[in-house]
Design a protein around this motif. Structure first.
Motif, short mmCIF file in Angstrom:
data_model
loop_
_atom_site.label_atom_id
_atom_site.label_comp_id
_atom_site.label_asym_id
_atom_site.label_seq_id
_atom_site.Cartn_x
_atom_site.Cartn_y
_atom_site.Cartn_z
N ALA A 1 23.91 33.36 2.30
CA ALA A 1 23.68 32.62 1.33
C ALA A 1 23.88 30.91 1.70
CB ALA A 1 24.63 32.95 0.17
N SER A 2 24.88 30.76 2.73
CA SER A 2 25.37 29.45 2.83
C SER A 2 24.13 28.94 3.80
CB SER A 2 26.50 29.39 3.68
OG SER A 2 27.68 29.75 3.01
N TRP A 3 23.55 29.53 4.87
CA TRP A 3 22.41 29.21 5.59
C TRP A 3 21.14 29.17 4.82
CZ3 TRP A 3 22.97 26.78 10.03
CH2 TRP A 3 23.96 27.23 10.88
N GLY A 4 21.11 29.92 3.70
CA GLY A 4 19.94 30.00 3.05
C GLY A 4 19.86 28.72 2.15
N ALA A 5 21.14 28.36 1.71
CA ALA A 5 21.14 27.28 0.83
C ALA A 5 20.89 25.98 1.82
CB ALA A 5 22.70 26.83 0.39
N ALA A 6 21.46 25.95 3.16
CA ALA A 6 21.15 24.45 3.92
C ALA A 6 19.61 24.77 4.04
CB ALA A 6 21.93 25.04 5.39
#
Length: 587
Positions: A166-171
């Motif tokens: 989720a974090s890398w997707g948000a970035a």
């Protein structure tokens, strides 16, 4: 009540900031910033000749003012609330600072700072403020779980992996939104940056990561006994994140309005991924940690057969029939065989990709149904993750094939069909409402639009009529199957019409929709697209359909229901075949 009131204020601020981003993009596209040379207002520009650009610019500034008021009000309420200590207060304060920063950038843009600097700064501030508001909202409405209930072992590893995705997707979503904004200001900026900042690459990266997270969440994540609505929503709605990424990607290839679509979808993806991070960190969740039982390695032919079965060849065959026949009845004349071949390949890849993604997301349902329990994913022969990746690859290949060898519009409709079936129907409609087949029927009605636009490059009234025929054919066709398999659907918890309303109501609805379908099937003659050959065939085949639907309503035994279901498959193929005969014989 106070907490609910605060949540509403925060949500209003979120929506207004999203409106700020969208209206700001409209200002950029229309170049209306120059129509208002003063800041914050330019009422003097209204004294001259009416200029719609002035109203666009003033409308954006009005939305900004409302959003700023909401952001400041919500921050003040967060700081005053005794239960919102720590992180929510600082994210609320950060939202105010970032929103003021983007407002200042807008003023500098009006005052003459180069657009390549000020406009990108303007968008950056708005997106960061939108993210800070999202975090504030989630931190307020999703209480943190006690330290004594924190996960450990393999469950904690699963939680960290999902949170990392989720974090890398948000970035990636944030980078994509900025790249889309940069492209609108000066296309050479977006093309000059490195690949990770390229909007297409970033959106593809975001789609892959959030899609992986969605599959893992559906398979591994289980709400705890005492949980929140947010925790319950995460596994259900996480598939919408990769869908947003694909919508944003499609918008990049559309005309001017596509920019607004891409930026809106990317901003929502950015906020949605941030929300997933907060829920995965704070909500009480449990994770399945069971390992697969060791089994013999299957032979390569069995593996190939399983992957082919994921594409649902029997379903695809009927979809391809409607695509193929449609290509021979357009006003553009007979298509080339090369165009037919590539359109069929693209259509198979699109439908097969959507079917494979459906199998990945529906494994928890399929395992409880006798008709589907032997499919590769619920039986354990192929993992849900592998099925999703396979479906995603086929979907991307379909868009490339149709875009290059057919028309961009055909690729767009194929993309719409993938999203419609693989995400909207599978993840939302099928699990939440008995109208799933009525609304979801649009997914199976898209192939004629693909075939039509592959030949003509445009949409006409006849193409819409073809869509409508299949749309109204779908309910009686599928409800007949649902009547036979209603115990399976009840056991799987799927709210199909027989499960929710009973057999009698379903048989009546089958008759009603069959009558509507018959009436709609005559529209090609009414609009002058078909002649007496099609009229005779449509009446003959349609009245036979009505006879079987009447038998289902009056008798309702298994023989009548199976008879209607089997004939409905033949009916659609015959109806489209007689269209081709009409066009080839009478021109």
């Amino acid at each position: 009540m106070a907490a609910r009131h605060l949540a509403r204020i925060l949500l209003i601020g979120l929506l207004l900031t999203l409106a700020t981003i969208i209206s700001g993009a409209l200002v950029t596209i229309s170049a209306s910033a120059t129509a208002c040379p003063s800041w914050p207002l330019c009422l003097d520009a209204l004294n001259g000749e009416a200029n719609p650009l002035v109203w666009i610019s003033l409308g954006h500034r009005f939305i900004v003012a409302l959003a700023l008021l909401a952001v400041i009000s919500s921050a003040w309420m967060v700081w005053r609330a005794p239960e919102t200590k720590g992180a929510p207060r600082w994210t609320a304060l950060g939202a105010v600072a970032l929103f003021l920063l983007q407002a200042l950038a807008g003023a500098l843009l009006v005052w003459g700072m180069p657009a390549m600097v000020a406009d990108v700064w303007h968008l950056t501030g708005a997106l960061l403020a939108f993210g800070a508001q999202t975090l504030t909202f989630l931190l307020v409405v999703v209480p943190a779980q006690p330290a004594t209930e924190r996960l450990a072992g393999r469950a904690a590893q699963t939680q960290r992996r999902l949170r990392g995705l989720a974090s890398w997707g948000a970035a990636a979503a944030g980078v994509a939104a900025l790249a889309i904004g940069a492209r609108s200001v000066a296309p050479e900026i977006e093309m000059a940056v490195a690949l990770p900042a390229n909007s297409v690459g970033a959106l593809g990266f975001a789609a892959a990561l959030t899609g992986w997270m969605a599959v893992e969440a559906r398979r591994r994540l289980q709400p705890a006994a005492q949980t929140s609505a947010a925790a319950l929503a995460l596994p259900r709605y996480s598939p919408l994140l990769p869908a947003l990424a694909l919508v944003a990607l499609a918008g990049l290839f559309l005309p001017a309005g596509g920019h607004l679509l891409s930026l809106t979808a990317a901003a929502l993806l950015w906020a949605g991924a941030l929300a997933a991070i907060v829920v995965l960190q704070r909500a009480p969740l449990t994770f399945t940690t069971t390992t697969d039982v060791a089994r013999p390695t299957p032979k390569w032919r069995e593996v190939v057969a399983d992957y082919i079965s994921l594409t649902k060849p029997k379903v695809i065959s009927l979809l391809l029939v409607t695509t193929l026949t449609t290509m021979f009845i357009t006003e553009a004349g007979l298509p080339s065989w090369w165009l037919v071949l590539w359109t069929m390949i693209g259509g198979y890849l699109a439908a097969g990709g959507a079917g494979a993604i459906n199998c990945a997301f529906d494994s928890d349902i399929d395992v409880n149904m006798g008709r589907t329990s032997r499919r590769p994913v619920p039986s354990g022969r192929i993992s849900a993750r592998a099925a999703f990746i396979f479906g995603a690859i086929l979907s991307v290949l379909s868009l490339i094939v149709l875009w290059v060898f057919a028309t961009p519009l055909a690729a767009f409709f194929a993309f719409l069909g993938i999203i419609y079936y693989a995400y909207f129907y599978t993840s939302v409609l099928k699990r939440s409402t008995w109208q799933n087949i009525i609304i979801g029927g649009g997914a199976g009605a898209i192939p004629p639009l693909v075939g039509w636009t592959a030949v003509t490059g445009s949409v006409s009234l006849m193409a819409v009529v073809l869509f409508a025929i299949i749309f109204y054919w779908t309910p009686p066709h599928f409800w007949a199957l649902a009547l036979v398999k209603q115990k399976d659907y009840a056991r799987a918890g799927v709210p199909m019409l027989p499960v929710v309303a009973g057999e009698a109501e379903t048989r009546w609805q089958i008759l009603v929709y069959s009558a509507i379908m018959l009436a709609v099937s005559l529209l090609p003659v009414a609009i002058g697209a078909m002649s007496w050959i099609y009229l005779a065939g449509a009446l003959l085949f349609g009245l036979r359909f009505m006879r079987d639907a009447w038998a289902v309503w009056k008798v309702g035994d298994q023989a009548a229901i199976w008879g209607l279901y089997k004939y409905s498959l033949l009916y659609l193929a015959l109806l489209f075949a007689v269209m081709v005969a009409d066009r080839l014989i009478l021109g």
